[in-house]
Scaffold this active site. Structure first.
Site, PDB file in Angstrom:
ATOM      1  N   SER A 113       0.800  -1.225   0.000  1.00  0.00           N
ATOM      2  CA  SER A 113       0.000   0.000   0.000  1.00  0.00           C
ATOM      3  C   SER A 113       0.838   1.282   0.000  1.00  0.00           C
ATOM      4  O   SER A 113       1.593   1.514  -0.920  1.00  0.00           O
ATOM      5  CB  SER A 113      -0.951  -0.038   1.188  1.00  0.00           C
ATOM      6  OG  SER A 113      -1.817   1.038   1.143  1.00  0.00           O
ATOM      7  N   HIS A 114       0.713   2.050   1.067  1.00  0.00           N
ATOM      8  CA  HIS A 114       1.356   3.367   1.116  1.00  0.00           C
ATOM      9  C   HIS A 114       2.833   3.279   1.493  1.00  0.00           C
ATOM     10  O   HIS A 114       3.519   4.302   1.526  1.00  0.00           O
ATOM     11  CB  HIS A 114       0.613   4.250   2.117  1.00  0.00           C
ATOM     12  CG  HIS A 114       0.551   3.616   3.480  1.00  0.00           C
ATOM     13  ND1 HIS A 114      -0.277   2.543   3.758  1.00  0.00           N
ATOM     14  CD2 HIS A 114       1.226   3.857   4.605  1.00  0.00           C
ATOM     15  CE1 HIS A 114      -0.103   2.190   5.022  1.00  0.00           C
ATOM     16  NE2 HIS A 114       0.803   2.965   5.555  1.00  0.00           N
ATOM     17  N   ASP A 277      -2.969   6.349  -3.263  1.00  0.00           N
ATOM     18  CA  ASP A 277      -1.761   5.714  -2.716  1.00  0.00           C
ATOM     19  C   ASP A 277      -1.270   4.538  -3.574  1.00  0.00           C
ATOM     20  O   ASP A 277      -1.773   4.314  -4.677  1.00  0.00           O
ATOM     21  CB  ASP A 277      -2.009   5.255  -1.271  1.00  0.00           C
ATOM     22  CG  ASP A 277      -2.898   4.028  -1.203  1.00  0.00           C
ATOM     23  OD1 ASP A 277      -3.732   3.868  -2.101  1.00  0.00           O
ATOM     24  OD2 ASP A 277      -2.756   3.230  -0.256  1.00  0.00           O
ATOM     25  N   ASP A 279      -1.661   1.300  -3.717  1.00  0.00           N
ATOM     26  CA  ASP A 279      -2.596   0.320  -4.264  1.00  0.00           C
ATOM     27  C   ASP A 279      -3.954   0.935  -4.593  1.00  0.00           C
ATOM     28  O   ASP A 279      -4.935   0.210  -4.800  1.00  0.00           O
ATOM     29  CB  ASP A 279      -2.745  -0.874  -3.308  1.00  0.00           C
ATOM     30  CG  ASP A 279      -3.242  -0.456  -1.931  1.00  0.00           C
ATOM     31  OD1 ASP A 279      -3.043   0.706  -1.543  1.00  0.00           O
ATOM     32  OD2 ASP A 279      -3.831  -1.305  -1.231  1.00  0.00           O
ATOM     33  N   ASP A 281      -6.245   2.470  -2.945  1.00  0.00           N
ATOM     34  CA  ASP A 281      -7.434   2.432  -2.089  1.00  0.00           C
ATOM     35  C   ASP A 281      -7.577   3.692  -1.240  1.00  0.00           C
ATOM     36  O   ASP A 281      -8.612   3.904  -0.614  1.00  0.00           O
ATOM     37  CB  ASP A 281      -7.482   1.147  -1.239  1.00  0.00           C
ATOM     38  CG  ASP A 281      -6.279   0.969  -0.343  1.00  0.00           C
ATOM     39  OD1 ASP A 281      -5.339   1.787  -0.418  1.00  0.00           O
ATOM     40  OD2 ASP A 281      -6.270  -0.009   0.442  1.00  0.00           O
ATOM     41  N   ARG A 282      -6.545   4.525  -1.205  1.00  0.00           N
ATOM     42  CA  ARG A 282      -6.658   5.771  -0.439  1.00  0.00           C
ATOM     43  C   ARG A 282      -6.921   6.949  -1.359  1.00  0.00           C
ATOM     44  O   ARG A 282      -6.624   6.888  -2.556  1.00  0.00           O
ATOM     45  CB  ARG A 282      -5.373   6.046   0.335  1.00  0.00           C
ATOM     46  CG  ARG A 282      -5.073   5.009   1.364  1.00  0.00           C
ATOM     47  CD  ARG A 282      -3.901   5.446   2.220  1.00  0.00           C
ATOM     48  NE  ARG A 282      -3.617   4.420   3.213  1.00  0.00           N
ATOM     49  CZ  ARG A 282      -2.982   4.640   4.349  1.00  0.00           C
ATOM     50  NH1 ARG A 282      -2.538   5.853   4.631  1.00  0.00           N
ATOM     51  NH2 ARG A 282      -2.762   3.665   5.197  1.00  0.00           N
ATOM     52  N   LYS A 376     -11.585  -0.073   0.701  1.00  0.00           N
ATOM     53  CA  LYS A 376     -11.675   1.358   0.490  1.00  0.00           C
ATOM     54  C   LYS A 376     -11.275   1.637  -0.950  1.00  0.00           C
ATOM     55  O   LYS A 376     -10.611   0.811  -1.584  1.00  0.00           O
ATOM     56  CB  LYS A 376     -10.825   2.129   1.490  1.00  0.00           C
ATOM     57  CG  LYS A 376      -9.356   1.742   1.577  1.00  0.00           C
ATOM     58  CD  LYS A 376      -8.735   2.474   2.754  1.00  0.00           C
ATOM     59  CE  LYS A 376      -7.238   2.256   2.868  1.00  0.00           C
ATOM     60  NZ  LYS A 376      -6.877   1.063   3.645  1.00  0.00           N
TER      61      LYS A 376
HETATM   62  C1  VG1 Z   1      -2.889   2.158   8.480  1.00  0.00           C
HETATM   63  C2  VG1 Z   1      -4.065   3.082   8.715  1.00  0.00           C
HETATM   64  C3  VG1 Z   1      -5.363   2.298   8.645  1.00  0.00           C
HETATM   65  C4  VG1 Z   1      -5.442   1.566   7.304  1.00  0.00           C
HETATM   66  C5  VG1 Z   1      -4.210   0.720   7.103  1.00  0.00           C
HETATM   67  C6  VG1 Z   1      -4.180   0.080   5.726  1.00  0.00           C
HETATM   68  O1  VG1 Z   1      -2.845   1.178   9.490  1.00  0.00           O
HETATM   69  O2  VG1 Z   1      -3.953   3.740   9.953  1.00  0.00           O
HETATM   70  O3  VG1 Z   1      -6.441   3.172   8.827  1.00  0.00           O
HETATM   71  O4  VG1 Z   1      -6.579   0.752   7.262  1.00  0.00           O
HETATM   72  O5  VG1 Z   1      -3.041   1.514   7.224  1.00  0.00           O
HETATM   73  O6  VG1 Z   1      -4.248   1.038   4.732  1.00  0.00           O
HETATM   74  P1  VG1 Z   1      -1.865   1.281  10.753  1.00  0.00           P
HETATM   75  O7  VG1 Z   1      -2.077   0.004  11.515  1.00  0.00           O
HETATM   76  O8  VG1 Z   1      -0.495   1.472  10.237  1.00  0.00           O
HETATM   77  O9  VG1 Z   1      -2.312   2.494  11.514  1.00  0.00           O
HETATM   78  V1  VG1 Z   1      -3.505   0.760   3.267  1.00  0.00           V
HETATM   79  O10 VG1 Z   1      -3.888   1.966   2.250  1.00  0.00           O
HETATM   80  O11 VG1 Z   1      -2.049   0.334   3.754  1.00  0.00           O
HETATM   81  O12 VG1 Z   1      -4.152  -0.738   2.680  1.00  0.00           O
HETATM   82 CO    CO Z   2      -3.550   1.437   0.352  1.00  0.00          CO
END
Ligand code: VG1
Ligand code: CO
Length: 543
Positions: A113-114, A277, A279, A281-282, A376
Site C-alpha cells: 500500500s502506502h 496511494d 494500491d 485504495d486511499r 476502500k
Molecule cells: C494504516 C491506517 C489504517 C489503514 C491501514 C491500511 O494502518 O492507519 O487506517 O486501514 O493503514 O491502509 P496502521 O495500523 O499502520 O495504523 V492501506 O492503504 O495500507 O491498505
Molecule cells: Co492502500
C-alpha cells in the site's frame, strides 16, 4: 509440467497486521519466504477444487515475480481458475470488484500500500475473501497458525506465463486468464456516478489535477478521468506505475503530496486536486486553498450521498474507524441512520456491509468507500467529489465551509512518531493503560475526562471481539486523544496520536488545526510521556 512437494522450514513473524503481511523486500526475497506464506493461505482454505482466485498487485518491485510464484502454487493447490490482472496489475479496489463480479472464492493482493517500494522498500501480500474484502481476523489468525507449523509447500515446475498479453493459458489443470485490470472497475464506477454530469463539467472548462504518485491508480485514472470523462490530457500526473514509485512515498497526504497541495494553494490552482496511494485504495481531496480531512470528506459524502445515482435511495448507515473524527456521526444523526465505530483496518467493515447495515465507511487515514465493493476505494471517492462538484457548481472550499456551518467543525490531526524503538513504544502504551481507570472525572488543563479506555469492539454481526484496539481519552466536550501502534510498518514501531476537538461556533471555524489542538497534544504528551520515552520532540509526520 509436474507438481512437486518441497520441504520447508517455518519463518517466525509471518503474522498479518492491519492489512496483510508487510515486510522489507529483502525479507520476502529469502528462499521460500513467499511460498511459505502462500501455502499457509491455501492450507487455511482447504480444498479449492472448482474455485476461482483473483490475483494482482500494485506493480511494485517483486510484484511480477510473486505473481508467477503464486500462479504455480495455485495450480498445485488445485484451483480451477485464476484471473490475473494484465502485467500483474490490479488495484486493491479493482481486485475487490473483480472478486465480487466474477464470483471468485477469493483474491490475493500484492501490495504494501502506502509503504515505499523498490528493492530497498516494502512488499506485502493480503488474502481477500469471497465478498471481495480483507479476510477477517479469524482467517488471518488461521493463516498465521499455518505459517508456524508449515513443513512443506506445493508448486508446479511450469515456466513463467506471459502476463502482458490479455488471454488465456493453462498451468497443470488450472486455467489462467489475464484480464484487463481496469474494465470491470470502470463499468462499476459508471453505474454509481453521473458520468454525463461530470463529463459536462470537464467540457465546461473545469480543471483538475490527479496525482497517481507513480502507483497503481494511474491506469485507472487515465482510463476513467481522461478517457471516459473527457478530462484534458495532463489532468493525471505521475500516472505510470513504477516499481519504486519514482523513489517517493506513495502515501497521499499533505506531507507526501506536498507538490499537489502547493499547486492547489498557488495562483494557478486548478479547481480540484486529488491523489491516491500505492494500491489506489486511499484518496486525498484538495480544493483551491483547502485540503479536506478524510474524516470531513466522509461526512460530506454522507451528507450529500443522494447526488450520485448509486446512492439516490439513501444510505443505510455509516461506519468509521475509532480514531476517525466524529464528524460522520453528526451526519448520521441528522440522517437518522446508525454510525458504527470499528477498530482500525478495513476488514472490520466487511460484516457490516454484508449484513446491509452500512453503506458508507471511512478511516482518518485517507480511506473512504462504500458497499459497492469491500475495500476502500481511492478513485471512487474522487469520482464522488466530482459528482458533487458537478451537481452543485460550488467550489470545494464552499462545500466544506457550508458543511461546518451546518454540523460544526471537528478539528482533527494525526501525529505519527515513526520508527520508534519497539520497547519504548510498547512501554508507552502500557504506561497509558495503567492510568486509564483513574482518569475519568479528572480535570486536565481545563478539559474534564469523561471516560478513558482501551477500545474493544464487538462485531454486531458475528459477535467476535477485538480488544486492545487503541487507548482513547474522551473529554466531556467530545474532544478526544487516541493512541495506538501502527500495524503496517516494517521498521521498529510507529506511534499514532490522534487529536480531535469539536467546535460548534461558526466564528471559530477558521483557525489553524494544530493551534486548536495544541492543548490536547500537550496533555497527550504528559499522560503518555511521549517525548521523554521516545526521545522525540516532534512527530515525524503530521496530517
Ligand atoms: C494504516 C491506517 C489504517 C489503514 C491501514 C491500511 O494502518 O492507519 O487506517 O486501514 O493503514 O491502509 P496502521 O495500523 O499502520 O495504523 V492501506 O492503504 O495500507 O491498505
Ligand atoms: Co492502500
Amino acid at each position: 509440467m509436474t507438481i512437486h512437494t518441497v520441504n520447508t522450514t517455518a519463518f517466525a513473524g509471518q503474522r498479518p497486521g492491519t492489512s496483510g503481511l508487510r515486510k522489507k523486500v529483502s525479507e520476502f526475497q529469502q528462499p521460500a519466504y513467499l511460498e511459505n506464506f502462500v501455502q499457509s493461505i491455501f492450507n487455511s482454505l482447504g480444498d479449492c477444487a472448482g474455485q476461482t482466485l483473483v490475483l494482482g498487485g500494485d506493480g511494485r518491485y517483486f510484484n511480477r515475480h510473486a505473481v508467477q510464484v503464486i500462479l504455480r502454487m495455485a495450480a498445485a493447490h488445485g484451483f480451477a481458475r485464476v484471473l490475473v490482472g494484465q502485467g500483474g496489475i490490479l488495484s486493491t479496489p479493482a481486485l475487490s470488484c473483480v472478486v465480487r463480479k466474477r464470483g471468485a472464492s477469493g483474491g490475493i493482493v500484492l501490495s504494501a500500500s502506502h509503504n515505499p517500494g523498490g528493492p530497498d522498500g516494502d512488499f506485502g501480500i493480503k488474502y481477500n475473501i469471497a465478498n471481495g474484502g480483507p479476510a477477517p481476523e479469524k482467517i488471518t489468525d488461521a493463516i498465521y497458525e499455518q505459517t508456524r507449523v508449515l513443513t512443506e509447500y506445493r508448486t508446479s515446475d511450469a515456466g513463467d506465463l506471459d502476463l502482458d498479453a490479455i488471454g488465456s493459458a493453462r498451468i497443470e489443470q488450472m486455467d489462467v486468464e489475464v484480464i484487463d485490470p481496469v474494465a470491470d472497475y470502470a463499468d462499476l464506477m459508471g453505474e454509481l456516478f453521473d458520468f454525463a454530469a461530470i463529463k459536462a463539467l470537464f467540457a465546461g472548462g473545469f480543471t483538475m489535477r490527479f496525482d497517481g504518485m507513480h502507483a497503481v491508480s494511474g491506469p485507472y485514472a487515465h482510463a476513467i478521468l481522461e478517457g471516459l470523462l473527457g478530462a484534458p490530457a495532463g489532468t493525471v500526473i505521475n500516472g505510470t506505475p513504477l516499481e519504486d514509485f519514482g523513489g517517493h512515498h506513495p502515501d497521499p497526504n499533505p506531507v507526501n503530496a506536498a507538490e499537489l497541495v502547493a499547486l492547489m494553494s498557488g495562483p494557478d490552482a486548478p479547481d480540484f486536486g486529488a491523489a491516491s496511494d500505492g494500491d489506489a485504495d486511499r484518496n486525498m481531496i484538495v480544493g483551491r486553498g483547502i485540503a479536506v480531512t478524510p474524516s470531513d470528506s466522509l461526512a460530506i459524502i454522507a451528507a450529500n450521498a443522494g447526488v450520485a445515482p448509486g446512492y439516490r435511495g439513501g444510505i443505510k448507515g455509516i461506519a468509521r474507524s475509532m480514531p476517525t473524527s466524529t464528524a460522520p456521526d453528526r451526519v448520521a444523526q441528522a440522517l437518522k441512520v446508525p454510525c458504527h465505530e470499528t477498530p482500525t483496518g478495513w476488514k472490520y467493515f466487511g460484516n457490516l456491509m454484508d449484513a446491509g447495515m452500512v453503506t458508507l465507511c471511512g478511516e482518518e487515514s485517507y480511506g473512504t468507500g462504500s458497499s459497492h465493493i469491500r475495500e476502500k476505494d481511492g478513485l471512487w471517492a474522487v469520482l464522488f467529489w466530482l459528482n458533487l462538484l458537478a451537481a452543485g457548481g460550488k467550489p470545494v472550499e464552499t462545500l466544506v465551509r457550508e458543511h461546518w456551518a451546518r454540523f460544526g467543525r471537528n478539528y482533527y490531526s494525526r501525529h505519527d512518531y515513526e520508527a520508534v524503538e519497539s520497547k519504548a513504544a510498547e512501554g508507552l502504551m502500557a504506561h497509558l493503560r495503567e492510568q486509564l481507570s483513574a482518569l475519568a472525572g479528572q480535570v486536565i488543563d481545563g478539559y474534564t475526562v469523561d471516560f478513558a479506555d482501551d477500545f474493544v469492539y464487538k462485531d454486531p454481526v458475528d459477535g467476535s471481539i477485538a480488544s486492545k484496539q487503541g487507548v482513547r481519552i474522551v473529554m466531556t466536550d467530545g474532544s478526544r486523544i487516541v493512541f495506538r501502534l501502527s500495524g503496517t510498518g516494517t521498521e521498529g514501531a510507529t506511534i499514532r496520536l490522534y487529536l480531535e476537538r469539536y467546535e460548534a461556533d461558526l466564528a471559530m471555524h477558521g483557525m489553524p488545526a494544530q493551534e486548536v489542538l495544541a492543548g490536547l497534544a500537550a496533555i497527550a504528551d504528559r499522560l503518555a510521556g511521549l517525548h521523554q520515552r521516545t526521545g522525540r520532540d516532534r512527530p515525524t509526520v503530521t496530517t
